[in-house]
Design a protein around this motif. Structure first.
Motif, PDB file in Angstrom:
ATOM      1  N   ALA A 122      18.201   3.105 -85.972  1.00 50.70           N
ATOM      2  CA  ALA A 122      17.423   4.284 -86.375  1.00 50.70           C
ATOM      3  C   ALA A 122      16.112   4.373 -85.602  1.00 50.70           C
ATOM      4  N   ASP A 123      15.533   3.226 -85.243  1.00 44.37           N
ATOM      5  CA  ASP A 123      14.328   3.236 -84.409  1.00 44.37           C
ATOM      6  C   ASP A 123      14.591   3.939 -83.083  1.00 44.37           C
ATOM      7  N   THR A 124      15.788   3.760 -82.547  1.00 50.91           N
ATOM      8  CA  THR A 124      16.165   4.408 -81.293  1.00 50.91           C
ATOM      9  C   THR A 124      16.499   5.876 -81.506  1.00 50.91           C
ATOM     10  N   LEU A 125      17.166   6.189 -82.613  1.00 49.83           N
ATOM     11  CA  LEU A 125      17.609   7.558 -82.860  1.00 49.83           C
ATOM     12  C   LEU A 125      16.453   8.511 -83.152  1.00 49.83           C
ATOM     13  N   ASP A 126      15.484   8.045 -83.926  1.00 50.15           N
ATOM     14  CA  ASP A 126      14.448   8.945 -84.435  1.00 50.15           C
ATOM     15  C   ASP A 126      13.739   9.750 -83.336  1.00 50.15           C
ATOM     16  N   PRO A 127      13.304   9.125 -82.224  1.00 55.97           N
ATOM     17  CA  PRO A 127      12.609   9.923 -81.202  1.00 55.97           C
ATOM     18  C   PRO A 127      13.520  10.882 -80.441  1.00 55.97           C
ATOM     19  N   GLN A 128      14.853  10.710 -80.588  1.00 60.80           N
ATOM     20  CA  GLN A 128      15.779  11.555 -79.834  1.00 60.80           C
ATOM     21  C   GLN A 128      16.049  12.891 -80.520  1.00 60.80           C
ATOM     22  N   VAL A 129      15.679  13.006 -81.798  1.00 57.56           N
ATOM     23  CA  VAL A 129      16.014  14.203 -82.568  1.00 57.56           C
ATOM     24  C   VAL A 129      15.511  15.467 -81.880  1.00 57.56           C
ATOM     25  N   VAL A 130      14.251  15.461 -81.444  1.00 50.12           N
ATOM     26  CA  VAL A 130      13.669  16.665 -80.845  1.00 50.12           C
ATOM     27  C   VAL A 130      14.363  17.039 -79.535  1.00 50.12           C
ATOM     28  N   HIS A 131      14.770  16.043 -78.759  1.00 53.20           N
ATOM     29  CA  HIS A 131      15.445  16.319 -77.487  1.00 53.20           C
ATOM     30  C   HIS A 131      16.858  16.864 -77.718  1.00 53.20           C
ATOM     31  N   LEU A 132      17.551  16.324 -78.726  1.00 53.01           N
ATOM     32  CA  LEU A 132      18.890  16.805 -79.030  1.00 53.01           C
ATOM     33  C   LEU A 132      18.853  18.230 -79.576  1.00 53.01           C
ATOM     34  N   LYS A 133      17.811  18.543 -80.345  1.00 50.97           N
ATOM     35  CA  LYS A 133      17.674  19.919 -80.833  1.00 50.97           C
ATOM     36  C   LYS A 133      17.600  20.897 -79.664  1.00 50.97           C
ATOM     37  N   GLY A 172      31.009   0.628 -79.947  1.00 49.92           N
ATOM     38  CA  GLY A 172      30.867   2.026 -79.575  1.00 49.92           C
ATOM     39  C   GLY A 172      29.502   2.586 -79.939  1.00 49.92           C
ATOM     40  N   LEU A 173      28.751   1.828 -80.762  1.00 50.92           N
ATOM     41  CA  LEU A 173      27.413   2.252 -81.167  1.00 50.92           C
ATOM     42  C   LEU A 173      26.327   1.759 -80.214  1.00 50.92           C
ATOM     43  N   GLU A 174      26.686   0.964 -79.219  1.00 51.59           N
ATOM     44  CA  GLU A 174      25.669   0.372 -78.354  1.00 51.59           C
ATOM     45  C   GLU A 174      24.799   1.377 -77.600  1.00 51.59           C
ATOM     46  N   PRO A 175      25.288   2.581 -77.271  1.00 51.85           N
ATOM     47  CA  PRO A 175      24.362   3.541 -76.658  1.00 51.85           C
ATOM     48  C   PRO A 175      23.159   3.854 -77.541  1.00 51.85           C
ATOM     49  N   ALA A 176      23.303   3.662 -78.857  1.00 56.40           N
ATOM     50  CA  ALA A 176      22.184   3.883 -79.770  1.00 56.40           C
ATOM     51  C   ALA A 176      21.369   2.611 -79.997  1.00 56.40           C
ATOM     52  N   MET A 177      21.685   1.560 -79.269  1.00 51.84           N
ATOM     53  CA  MET A 177      20.966   0.285 -79.378  1.00 51.84           C
ATOM     54  C   MET A 177      20.306   0.010 -78.027  1.00 51.84           C
ATOM     55  N   ALA A 178      19.272   0.782 -77.722  1.00 52.81           N
ATOM     56  CA  ALA A 178      18.673   0.760 -76.388  1.00 52.81           C
ATOM     57  C   ALA A 178      18.199  -0.619 -75.971  1.00 52.81           C
ATOM     58  N   TYR A 179      17.792  -1.418 -76.926  1.00 48.32           N
ATOM     59  CA  TYR A 179      17.273  -2.745 -76.599  1.00 48.32           C
ATOM     60  C   TYR A 179      18.326  -3.618 -75.925  1.00 48.32           C
ATOM     61  N   TYR A 180      19.614  -3.423 -76.251  1.00 49.07           N
ATOM     62  CA  TYR A 180      20.645  -4.237 -75.612  1.00 49.07           C
ATOM     63  C   TYR A 180      20.789  -3.869 -74.134  1.00 49.07           C
ATOM     64  N   GLY A 181      20.738  -2.574 -73.822  1.00 48.50           N
ATOM     65  CA  GLY A 181      20.808  -2.180 -72.424  1.00 48.50           C
ATOM     66  C   GLY A 181      19.660  -2.745 -71.611  1.00 48.50           C
ATOM     67  N   LEU A 182      18.487  -2.822 -72.227  1.00 47.90           N
ATOM     68  CA  LEU A 182      17.327  -3.402 -71.540  1.00 47.90           C
ATOM     69  C   LEU A 182      17.459  -4.915 -71.430  1.00 47.90           C
ATOM     70  N   LEU A 183      17.896  -5.565 -72.512  1.00 49.41           N
ATOM     71  CA  LEU A 183      18.080  -7.022 -72.461  1.00 49.41           C
ATOM     72  C   LEU A 183      19.118  -7.413 -71.410  1.00 49.41           C
ATOM     73  N   ASP A 184      20.147  -6.567 -71.225  1.00 45.33           N
ATOM     74  CA  ASP A 184      21.178  -6.856 -70.226  1.00 45.33           C
ATOM     75  C   ASP A 184      20.619  -6.905 -68.813  1.00 45.33           C
ATOM     76  N   ARG A 185      19.409  -6.407 -68.637  1.00 46.89           N
ATOM     77  CA  ARG A 185      18.783  -6.386 -67.304  1.00 46.89           C
ATOM     78  C   ARG A 185      17.668  -7.413 -67.162  1.00 46.89           C
ATOM     79  N   THR A 186      17.516  -8.268 -68.157  1.00 41.70           N
ATOM     80  CA  THR A 186      16.528  -9.340 -68.096  1.00 41.70           C
ATOM     81  C   THR A 186      17.173 -10.636 -67.608  1.00 41.70           C
ATOM     82  N   PRO A 187      16.382 -11.609 -67.184  1.00 43.42           N
ATOM     83  CA  PRO A 187      16.947 -12.857 -66.660  1.00 43.42           C
ATOM     84  C   PRO A 187      17.868 -13.585 -67.636  1.00 43.42           C
ATOM     85  N   LEU A 188      17.544 -13.573 -68.932  1.00 43.75           N
ATOM     86  CA  LEU A 188      18.353 -14.300 -69.912  1.00 43.75           C
ATOM     87  C   LEU A 188      19.365 -13.419 -70.639  1.00 43.75           C
TER      88      LEU A 188
END
Length: 244
Positions: free
Chosen positions: A92-103, A207-223
């Motif tokens: 929900a932390d990821t979804l909330d700021p997207q509401v205005v853009h999706l509108k 299938g929900l991972e697109p709404a979990m932005a932190y995982y996409g960012l973590l996938d690009r970190t060294p660990l």
């Protein structure tokens, strides 16, 4: 930090360009899957679902709020919960700021849970979110989509060894294991055309991972995600990090 191969800039660049070719191929494959997702057949929603909102009882068509497309995140917050699931809360932390853009693209995004509306709104205020949140109290909406399970269906899981992360999340949500796993997360999509609501897409799990932005960012970190072998989940509500 674990030991890792060290190279020259030239060696790094060569390896990076090789990986980039694979990343571009994956992007093109993602575009193809997105097209196929849009081409899925639509299913008319014939059941008359009712939803409790902060503005009173509404139908599924009402939830579009004047737009032609609707996305609903099925947030794990069952009637016995005292707080929303920490993982769903991170989503929900990821979804909330997207509401205005999706509108701006003719899409309404809301969350749906089975807890009473007053409990949902109080938790939304605590978390600082502003998206629309509806309660399905008395409705089969989550059940019909496969995001609500009976104790009988869960019995094989409950009779086995409960993973520590499940017990952790149940406790964090203020309920027991049964109360927690009765709920399931998910995302469903709808279209409103000529007065008829159609279901166009449903997904859950990874299938929900697109709404979990932190995982996409973590996938690009060294660990990377670095979750292997952990007995408890690292995720917390955003106002709980640093607490013991």
């Amino acid at each position: 930090m674990p030991e890792h191969k060290v190279a020259t800039q030239e060696e790094f660049q060569a390896a990076r360009e090789e990986l980039l070719a694979e990343e571009k191929a994956l992007t093109r494959r993602g575009d193809e899957l997105a097209r196929k997702r849009r081409e899925l057949p639509w299913v008319p929603v014939e059941k008359d679902y009712g939803f409790e909102t902060e503005a009173g009882t509404k139908s599924l068509a009402d939830l579009f709020d004047g737009r032609s497309q609707l996305l609903i995140y099925h947030f794990m917050f069952g009637p016995p919960y005292e707080a929303g699931c920490p993982v769903c809360s991170s989503i929900a932390d990821t979804l909330d700021p997207q509401v205005v853009h999706l509108k701006a693209r003719d899409v309404t995004l809301i969350c749906s849970s089975r807890a009473p509306i007053d409990k949902l709104l109080a938790y939304r205020e605590r978390m600082g979110w502003s998206f629309g949140w509806v309660s399905t109290v008395g409705s089969d909406f989550h059940r019909d989509l496969g995001f609500l399970y009976s104790e009988e269906e869960l019995r094989p899981f409950l009779d086995g060894e409960i993973p520590p992360t499940v017990s952790q999340m149940a406790e964090a949500s203020g309920t027991n294991v049964l109360g927690y796993v009765t709920e399931g997360p998910g995302l469903s999509a709808y279209a409103l055309s000529d007065g008829t609501v159609y279901r166009t897409y449903v997904t859950t799990a990874r299938g929900l991972e697109p709404a979990m932005a932190y995982y996409g960012l973590l996938d690009r970190t060294p660990l990377g995600r670095h979750e292997e072998g952990e007995q408890t989940h690292w995720l917390r509500r955003h106002d709980e990090y640093g607490k013991t």
